[in-house]
Design a protein around this motif. Sequence first.
Motif, PDB file in Angstrom:
ATOM      1  N   GLN A  47       0.813  -1.209   0.000  1.00  0.00           N
ATOM      2  CA  GLN A  47       0.000   0.000   0.000  1.00  0.00           C
ATOM      3  C   GLN A  47       0.847   1.260   0.000  1.00  0.00           C
ATOM      4  O   GLN A  47       0.443   2.300   0.513  1.00  0.00           O
ATOM      5  CB  GLN A  47      -0.966   0.006   1.188  1.00  0.00           C
ATOM      6  N   GLY A  48       2.035   1.172  -0.578  1.00  0.00           N
ATOM      7  CA  GLY A  48       2.845   2.369  -0.793  1.00  0.00           C
ATOM      8  C   GLY A  48       3.638   2.877   0.379  1.00  0.00           C
ATOM      9  O   GLY A  48       4.042   4.039   0.390  1.00  0.00           O
ATOM     10  N   GLY A  49       3.896   2.042   1.352  1.00  0.00           N
ATOM     11  CA  GLY A  49       4.677   2.472   2.517  1.00  0.00           C
ATOM     12  C   GLY A  49       6.118   2.790   2.145  1.00  0.00           C
ATOM     13  O   GLY A  49       6.657   2.288   1.162  1.00  0.00           O
ATOM     14  N   PRO A  50       6.784   3.630   2.945  1.00  0.00           N
ATOM     15  CA  PRO A  50       8.167   4.044   2.688  1.00  0.00           C
ATOM     16  C   PRO A  50       9.172   3.006   3.206  1.00  0.00           C
ATOM     17  O   PRO A  50       9.505   2.984   4.384  1.00  0.00           O
ATOM     18  CB  PRO A  50       8.283   5.357   3.454  1.00  0.00           C
ATOM     19  N   LEU A  51       9.675   2.150   2.332  1.00  0.00           N
ATOM     20  CA  LEU A  51      10.542   1.049   2.765  1.00  0.00           C
ATOM     21  C   LEU A  51      11.819   1.515   3.453  1.00  0.00           C
ATOM     22  O   LEU A  51      12.308   0.847   4.366  1.00  0.00           O
ATOM     23  CB  LEU A  51      10.865   0.139   1.591  1.00  0.00           C
ATOM     24  N   ALA A  52      12.381   2.645   3.052  1.00  0.00           N
ATOM     25  CA  ALA A  52      13.618   3.118   3.680  1.00  0.00           C
ATOM     26  C   ALA A  52      13.418   3.466   5.155  1.00  0.00           C
ATOM     27  O   ALA A  52      14.380   3.524   5.913  1.00  0.00           O
ATOM     28  CB  ALA A  52      14.179   4.318   2.929  1.00  0.00           C
ATOM     29  N   GLU A  53      12.174   3.659   5.566  1.00  0.00           N
ATOM     30  CA  GLU A  53      11.878   3.964   6.968  1.00  0.00           C
ATOM     31  C   GLU A  53      11.645   2.704   7.793  1.00  0.00           C
ATOM     32  O   GLU A  53      11.460   2.774   9.000  1.00  0.00           O
ATOM     33  CB  GLU A  53      10.658   4.886   7.065  1.00  0.00           C
ATOM     34  N   GLY A  54      11.664   1.545   7.136  1.00  0.00           N
ATOM     35  CA  GLY A  54      11.427   0.285   7.835  1.00  0.00           C
ATOM     36  C   GLY A  54      12.688  -0.261   8.481  1.00  0.00           C
ATOM     37  O   GLY A  54      13.806   0.127   8.142  1.00  0.00           O
ATOM     38  N   LEU A  55      12.507  -1.178   9.393  1.00  0.00           N
ATOM     39  CA  LEU A  55      13.621  -1.844  10.060  1.00  0.00           C
ATOM     40  C   LEU A  55      14.218  -2.876   9.111  1.00  0.00           C
ATOM     41  O   LEU A  55      13.494  -3.680   8.522  1.00  0.00           O
ATOM     42  CB  LEU A  55      13.118  -2.528  11.338  1.00  0.00           C
ATOM     43  N   CYS A  56      15.536  -2.843   8.955  1.00  0.00           N
ATOM     44  CA  CYS A  56      16.229  -3.797   8.091  1.00  0.00           C
ATOM     45  C   CYS A  56      17.139  -4.659   8.967  1.00  0.00           C
ATOM     46  O   CYS A  56      18.055  -4.151   9.612  1.00  0.00           O
ATOM     47  CB  CYS A  56      17.037  -3.076   7.020  1.00  0.00           C
ATOM     48  N   GLN A  57      16.853  -5.967   8.994  1.00  0.00           N
ATOM     49  CA  GLN A  57      17.662  -6.905   9.767  1.00  0.00           C
ATOM     50  C   GLN A  57      18.000  -8.094   8.885  1.00  0.00           C
ATOM     51  O   GLN A  57      17.099  -8.668   8.243  1.00  0.00           O
ATOM     52  CB  GLN A  57      16.904  -7.386  11.002  1.00  0.00           C
ATOM     53  N   GLY A  58      19.272  -8.453   8.853  1.00  0.00           N
ATOM     54  CA  GLY A  58      19.699  -9.595   8.061  1.00  0.00           C
ATOM     55  C   GLY A  58      19.400  -9.439   6.579  1.00  0.00           C
ATOM     56  O   GLY A  58      19.187 -10.430   5.884  1.00  0.00           O
ATOM     57  N   GLY A  59      19.363  -8.205   6.105  1.00  0.00           N
ATOM     58  CA  GLY A  59      19.092  -7.956   4.688  1.00  0.00           C
ATOM     59  C   GLY A  59      17.626  -7.987   4.322  1.00  0.00           C
ATOM     60  O   GLY A  59      17.274  -7.914   3.146  1.00  0.00           O
ATOM     61  N   VAL A  60      16.742  -8.065   5.318  1.00  0.00           N
ATOM     62  CA  VAL A  60      15.294  -8.057   5.075  1.00  0.00           C
ATOM     63  C   VAL A  60      14.715  -6.797   5.706  1.00  0.00           C
ATOM     64  O   VAL A  60      14.871  -6.559   6.912  1.00  0.00           O
ATOM     65  CB  VAL A  60      14.616  -9.315   5.657  1.00  0.00           C
ATOM     66  N   VAL A  61      14.043  -5.992   4.871  1.00  0.00           N
ATOM     67  CA  VAL A  61      13.408  -4.776   5.367  1.00  0.00           C
ATOM     68  C   VAL A  61      11.930  -5.055   5.613  1.00  0.00           C
ATOM     69  O   VAL A  61      11.277  -5.756   4.842  1.00  0.00           O
ATOM     70  CB  VAL A  61      13.588  -3.586   4.394  1.00  0.00           C
ATOM     71  N   THR A  62      11.430  -4.509   6.712  1.00  0.00           N
ATOM     72  CA  THR A  62      10.022  -4.622   7.062  1.00  0.00           C
ATOM     73  C   THR A  62       9.358  -3.270   6.858  1.00  0.00           C
ATOM     74  O   THR A  62       9.788  -2.265   7.443  1.00  0.00           O
ATOM     75  CB  THR A  62       9.853  -5.062   8.535  1.00  0.00           C
ATOM     76  N   CYS A  63       8.335  -3.234   6.015  1.00  0.00           N
ATOM     77  CA  CYS A  63       7.624  -1.986   5.767  1.00  0.00           C
ATOM     78  C   CYS A  63       7.017  -1.484   7.075  1.00  0.00           C
ATOM     79  O   CYS A  63       6.357  -2.248   7.788  1.00  0.00           O
ATOM     80  CB  CYS A  63       6.532  -2.196   4.712  1.00  0.00           C
ATOM     81  N   PRO A  64       7.226  -0.200   7.385  1.00  0.00           N
ATOM     82  CA  PRO A  64       6.721   0.321   8.652  1.00  0.00           C
ATOM     83  C   PRO A  64       5.195   0.456   8.702  1.00  0.00           C
ATOM     84  O   PRO A  64       4.636   0.610   9.779  1.00  0.00           O
ATOM     85  CB  PRO A  64       7.401   1.691   8.770  1.00  0.00           C
ATOM     86  N   TRP A  65       4.524   0.372   7.574  1.00  0.00           N
ATOM     87  CA  TRP A  65       3.069   0.553   7.580  1.00  0.00           C
ATOM     88  C   TRP A  65       2.325  -0.732   7.934  1.00  0.00           C
ATOM     89  O   TRP A  65       1.436  -0.721   8.758  1.00  0.00           O
ATOM     90  CB  TRP A  65       2.585   1.079   6.240  1.00  0.00           C
TER      91      TRP A  65
END
Length: 102
Positions: A47-65
């Motif tokens: 739904q268009g969330g800002p991926l760069a603002e998500g938590l990135c662990q082990g090379g996997v980013v979690t969308c903050p939305w």
Amino acid sequence: MPGFVALARLSELPPGGAMEVEHQGRIVALFRLDDGVFAIDGICAHQGGPLAEGLCQGGVVTCPWHGWQFDVRTGQSTTHKRIRQETFEVRIDGDEILVAIP
């Protein structure tokens, strides 16, 4: 054929960091991991969330939305196998982060 564009400086992106950059209306998320800098489409396929603002662990980013997750190296969703974020080739030239933008 995509051309490489300087989108940021390595000195602006600390190890383990992420940043959002815009180039000609396209949002790109940059992630600096131990094995390099990776660039993916910065707008989540859900739904268009800002991926760069998500938590990135082990090379996997979690969308903050809504928690959708993507491997920043491949763009592949870790939870929805048919979903993939577009990825972009990255080169480092001195302090410049160059990204191949189609």
